[in-house]
Design a protein around this motif. Structure first.
Motif, mmCIF file in Angstrom:
data_model
loop_
_atom_site.group_PDB
_atom_site.id
_atom_site.type_symbol
_atom_site.label_atom_id
_atom_site.label_comp_id
_atom_site.label_asym_id
_atom_site.label_seq_id
_atom_site.Cartn_x
_atom_site.Cartn_y
_atom_site.Cartn_z
ATOM 1 N N VAL A 36 0.833 -1.065 0.013
ATOM 2 C CA VAL A 36 0.040 -0.135 0.043
ATOM 3 C C VAL A 36 0.852 1.192 0.024
ATOM 4 O O VAL A 36 1.981 1.164 0.358
ATOM 5 C CB VAL A 36 -0.875 0.045 1.207
ATOM 6 N N LYS A 37 0.290 2.475 -0.325
ATOM 7 C CA LYS A 37 0.992 3.612 -0.552
ATOM 8 C C LYS A 37 1.373 3.949 1.025
ATOM 9 O O LYS A 37 0.298 3.973 1.792
ATOM 10 C CB LYS A 37 0.246 4.639 -1.043
ATOM 11 N N ALA A 38 2.225 4.504 1.512
ATOM 12 C CA ALA A 38 2.642 4.878 2.834
ATOM 13 C C ALA A 38 1.421 6.081 3.178
ATOM 14 O O ALA A 38 1.171 6.168 4.238
ATOM 15 C CB ALA A 38 4.050 5.333 2.957
ATOM 16 N N SER A 39 1.336 6.907 2.176
ATOM 17 C CA SER A 39 0.405 8.022 2.460
ATOM 18 C C SER A 39 -0.827 7.610 2.960
ATOM 19 O O SER A 39 -1.572 8.306 3.659
ATOM 20 C CB SER A 39 0.443 8.868 1.584
ATOM 21 N N LYS A 40 -1.250 6.407 2.575
ATOM 22 C CA LYS A 40 -2.493 5.620 3.242
ATOM 23 C C LYS A 40 -2.763 5.107 4.591
ATOM 24 O O LYS A 40 -3.517 5.052 5.207
ATOM 25 C CB LYS A 40 -3.082 4.746 2.172
ATOM 26 N N LEU A 41 -1.389 5.121 5.026
ATOM 27 C CA LEU A 41 -1.349 4.458 6.290
ATOM 28 C C LEU A 41 -1.346 5.598 7.333
ATOM 29 O O LEU A 41 -0.682 6.793 7.044
ATOM 30 C CB LEU A 41 0.017 3.702 6.400
ATOM 31 N N THR A 42 -1.809 5.216 8.441
ATOM 32 C CA THR A 42 -1.729 6.220 9.622
ATOM 33 C C THR A 42 -1.245 5.119 10.839
ATOM 34 O O THR A 42 -1.328 4.256 10.879
ATOM 35 C CB THR A 42 -3.170 6.590 10.148
ATOM 36 N N PHE A 43 -0.579 5.904 11.703
ATOM 37 C CA PHE A 43 0.229 5.471 12.743
ATOM 38 C C PHE A 43 -0.408 6.250 14.133
ATOM 39 O O PHE A 43 -0.127 7.483 14.265
ATOM 40 C CB PHE A 43 1.793 5.619 12.637
ATOM 41 N N ASP A 44 -0.715 5.410 14.963
ATOM 42 C CA ASP A 44 -0.977 5.786 16.329
ATOM 43 C C ASP A 44 0.367 5.931 16.987
ATOM 44 O O ASP A 44 0.885 4.992 17.416
ATOM 45 C CB ASP A 44 -1.914 4.744 16.950
ATOM 46 N N PHE A 45 0.463 7.200 17.578
ATOM 47 C CA PHE A 45 1.765 7.508 18.426
ATOM 48 C C PHE A 45 1.143 8.482 19.351
ATOM 49 O O PHE A 45 0.455 9.324 19.248
ATOM 50 C CB PHE A 45 2.843 7.700 17.562
ATOM 51 N N GLU A 46 2.106 8.411 20.561
ATOM 52 C CA GLU A 46 1.842 9.501 21.592
ATOM 53 C C GLU A 46 2.677 10.612 21.288
ATOM 54 O O GLU A 46 3.974 10.315 20.667
ATOM 55 C CB GLU A 46 2.017 8.830 23.049
ATOM 56 N N PRO A 47 2.246 12.006 21.315
ATOM 57 C CA PRO A 47 3.090 13.055 21.135
ATOM 58 C C PRO A 47 4.281 12.807 21.993
ATOM 59 O O PRO A 47 4.406 12.330 23.236
ATOM 60 C CB PRO A 47 2.289 14.136 21.896
ATOM 61 N N LEU A 48 5.326 13.151 21.394
ATOM 62 C CA LEU A 48 6.718 13.446 21.846
ATOM 63 C C LEU A 48 6.991 14.071 23.323
ATOM 64 O O LEU A 48 7.317 13.443 24.166
ATOM 65 C CB LEU A 48 7.750 14.035 21.157
ATOM 66 N N GLY A 49 6.092 15.188 23.453
ATOM 67 C CA GLY A 49 6.021 15.951 24.919
ATOM 68 C C GLY A 49 5.473 15.185 26.027
ATOM 69 O O GLY A 49 6.196 15.140 27.101
ATOM 70 N N THR A 50 4.338 14.327 25.629
ATOM 71 C CA THR A 50 3.914 13.696 26.602
ATOM 72 C C THR A 50 4.802 12.400 27.088
ATOM 73 O O THR A 50 5.000 12.250 28.124
ATOM 74 C CB THR A 50 2.654 13.018 26.157
ATOM 75 N N THR A 51 5.546 11.666 26.142
ATOM 76 C CA THR A 51 6.559 10.868 26.281
ATOM 77 C C THR A 51 7.727 11.323 27.216
ATOM 78 O O THR A 51 8.046 10.566 28.168
ATOM 79 C CB THR A 51 7.008 10.089 25.007
ATOM 80 N N ILE A 52 8.178 12.642 26.831
ATOM 81 C CA ILE A 52 9.185 13.127 27.742
ATOM 82 C C ILE A 52 8.772 13.488 29.116
ATOM 83 O O ILE A 52 9.451 13.114 30.119
ATOM 84 C CB ILE A 52 9.757 14.467 26.933
#
Length: 116
Positions: free
Chosen positions: A68-84
């Motif tokens: 699939v095209k990478a532009s069609k994918l979404t990745f769930d991630f925690e914002p960097l500020g929250t992780t820090i």
């Protein structure tokens, strides 16, 4: 497979100057991203980082065996500020026991010196 082109380009935005090299697909020779070669000192962490263009990349999904095209994918991630912030809290929680251990070791070494 990717190749890094030797020609470098310089991006300049206000006082920000970065030198990047293109990342090209060996198969189709399309530019699929850049690698950051040189940055101002406050952006040192970005040096040698590969920045890929989602619109130029296809992804192979292992469990479904499809591309699939990478532009069609979404990745769930925690914002960097929250992780820090979470990491800071963990470090602060560990620093109290460490300071107590140091204090106890210091007291023991002091008491053992007086016993000798």
């Amino acid at each position: 497979m990717l190749s890094i082109t030797h020609g470098q380009k310089t991006g300049c935005t206000g006082h920000l100057i970065c030198i990047c090299s293109n990342l090209k697909c060996i198969g189709c020779h399309c530019v699929v991203g850049v690698v950051v070669n040189s940055t101002p000192q406050h952006l040192d962490v970005l040096r040698s980082v590969f920045i890929l263009y989602k619109t130029s990349i296809n992804c192979y999904i292992l469990n479904s065996k499809r591309t699939v095209k990478a532009s069609k994918l979404t990745f769930d991630f925690e914002p960097l500020g929250t992780t820090i912030n979470n990491l800071k809290q963990q470090v602060e929680a560990l620093s109290v026991p460490v300071s107590l251990i140091r204090k106890r070791l210091s007291e023991r070494s002091t008491s053992s010196e007086t016993c000798d």
